[in-house]
Design an enzyme around this catalytic site. Sequence first.
Site, PDB file in Angstrom:
ATOM      1  N   TYR A 151       0.842  -1.196   0.000  1.00 54.47           N
ATOM      2  CA  TYR A 151       0.000   0.000   0.000  1.00 54.47           C
ATOM      3  C   TYR A 151       0.882   1.252   0.000  1.00 54.47           C
ATOM      4  O   TYR A 151       0.667   2.172  -0.784  1.00 54.47           O
ATOM      5  CB  TYR A 151      -0.938  -0.002   1.210  1.00 54.47           C
ATOM      6  CG  TYR A 151      -1.864   1.185   1.234  1.00 54.47           C
ATOM      7  CD1 TYR A 151      -3.119   1.118   0.640  1.00 54.47           C
ATOM      8  CD2 TYR A 151      -1.478   2.388   1.823  1.00 54.47           C
ATOM      9  CE1 TYR A 151      -3.963   2.221   0.633  1.00 54.47           C
ATOM     10  CE2 TYR A 151      -2.309   3.492   1.818  1.00 54.47           C
ATOM     11  CZ  TYR A 151      -3.551   3.400   1.227  1.00 54.47           C
ATOM     12  OH  TYR A 151      -4.376   4.499   1.214  1.00 54.47           O
ATOM     13  N   HIS A 208       1.754   4.343  -3.089  1.00 58.60           N
ATOM     14  CA  HIS A 208       1.481   5.765  -2.857  1.00 58.60           C
ATOM     15  C   HIS A 208       2.734   6.637  -2.906  1.00 58.60           C
ATOM     16  O   HIS A 208       2.638   7.847  -2.758  1.00 58.60           O
ATOM     17  CB  HIS A 208       0.791   5.948  -1.500  1.00 58.60           C
ATOM     18  CG  HIS A 208      -0.656   5.604  -1.541  1.00 58.60           C
ATOM     19  ND1 HIS A 208      -1.112   4.309  -1.529  1.00 58.60           N
ATOM     20  CD2 HIS A 208      -1.755   6.392  -1.617  1.00 58.60           C
ATOM     21  CE1 HIS A 208      -2.430   4.314  -1.583  1.00 58.60           C
ATOM     22  NE2 HIS A 208      -2.848   5.563  -1.644  1.00 58.60           N
ATOM     23  N   TYR A 213      -3.327  16.560   1.569  1.00 56.89           N
ATOM     24  CA  TYR A 213      -3.897  15.215   1.698  1.00 56.89           C
ATOM     25  C   TYR A 213      -2.839  14.312   2.324  1.00 56.89           C
ATOM     26  O   TYR A 213      -1.715  14.223   1.833  1.00 56.89           O
ATOM     27  CB  TYR A 213      -4.281  14.719   0.311  1.00 56.89           C
ATOM     28  CG  TYR A 213      -5.184  13.520   0.229  1.00 56.89           C
ATOM     29  CD1 TYR A 213      -5.515  12.740   1.319  1.00 56.89           C
ATOM     30  CD2 TYR A 213      -5.715  13.154  -1.001  1.00 56.89           C
ATOM     31  CE1 TYR A 213      -6.347  11.647   1.204  1.00 56.89           C
ATOM     32  CE2 TYR A 213      -6.554  12.060  -1.136  1.00 56.89           C
ATOM     33  CZ  TYR A 213      -6.862  11.312  -0.028  1.00 56.89           C
ATOM     34  OH  TYR A 213      -7.686  10.220  -0.156  1.00 56.89           O
ATOM     35  N   TRP A 229      -7.429   3.859 -10.491  1.00 50.73           N
ATOM     36  CA  TRP A 229      -6.715   3.755  -9.217  1.00 50.73           C
ATOM     37  C   TRP A 229      -7.460   2.832  -8.263  1.00 50.73           C
ATOM     38  O   TRP A 229      -6.857   1.973  -7.621  1.00 50.73           O
ATOM     39  CB  TRP A 229      -6.523   5.141  -8.608  1.00 50.73           C
ATOM     40  CG  TRP A 229      -5.799   5.115  -7.295  1.00 50.73           C
ATOM     41  CD1 TRP A 229      -6.357   5.151  -6.047  1.00 50.73           C
ATOM     42  CD2 TRP A 229      -4.387   5.015  -7.085  1.00 50.73           C
ATOM     43  NE1 TRP A 229      -5.384   5.094  -5.080  1.00 50.73           N
ATOM     44  CE2 TRP A 229      -4.162   5.009  -5.700  1.00 50.73           C
ATOM     45  CE3 TRP A 229      -3.302   4.940  -7.949  1.00 50.73           C
ATOM     46  CZ2 TRP A 229      -2.891   4.930  -5.146  1.00 50.73           C
ATOM     47  CZ3 TRP A 229      -2.037   4.862  -7.390  1.00 50.73           C
ATOM     48  CH2 TRP A 229      -1.839   4.859  -6.003  1.00 50.73           C
ATOM     49  N   TRP A 230      -8.764   3.034  -8.150  1.00 54.12           N
ATOM     50  CA  TRP A 230      -9.547   2.177  -7.257  1.00 54.12           C
ATOM     51  C   TRP A 230      -9.386   0.712  -7.642  1.00 54.12           C
ATOM     52  O   TRP A 230      -9.182  -0.135  -6.782  1.00 54.12           O
ATOM     53  CB  TRP A 230     -11.012   2.565  -7.302  1.00 54.12           C
ATOM     54  CG  TRP A 230     -11.367   3.817  -6.577  1.00 54.12           C
ATOM     55  CD1 TRP A 230     -10.581   4.573  -5.752  1.00 54.12           C
ATOM     56  CD2 TRP A 230     -12.634   4.465  -6.611  1.00 54.12           C
ATOM     57  NE1 TRP A 230     -11.279   5.652  -5.277  1.00 54.12           N
ATOM     58  CE2 TRP A 230     -12.543   5.607  -5.791  1.00 54.12           C
ATOM     59  CE3 TRP A 230     -13.837   4.200  -7.268  1.00 54.12           C
ATOM     60  CZ2 TRP A 230     -13.623   6.469  -5.600  1.00 54.12           C
ATOM     61  CZ3 TRP A 230     -14.902   5.056  -7.081  1.00 54.12           C
ATOM     62  CH2 TRP A 230     -14.793   6.180  -6.250  1.00 54.12           C
TER      63      TRP A 230
END
Length: 104
Positions: free
Chosen positions: A18, A22, A41, A76-77
């Site tokens: 993960y 990113h 963010y 992306w999802w």
Amino acid sequence: MIRKAFVMQVNPDAHEEYQRRHNPIWPELEAVLKSHGAHNYAIYLDKARNLLFAMVEIESEERWNAVASTDVCQRWWKYMTDVMPANPDNSPVSSELQEVFYLP
């Protein structure tokens, strides 16, 4: 600015993956987020509970919600579904948090 915070989950064996995905995120996803008014963010990992805490400042709810319908967000999802629980539309399972304190 509107401050938003939400919680997601990450699969127990996918913490490193993960984070790798990113750092950095896709440049086109970064551009979409910024063009839709997202600022500052950040996502934090609670390894013990496999939880992700995210916070973001947005310019408007409408623009933030419009991110979901972009092609890059949809891709992306889908890309992330193997590392975290997802809804039927591939969006991450998440719960919005209520702000109870803020110190400017």
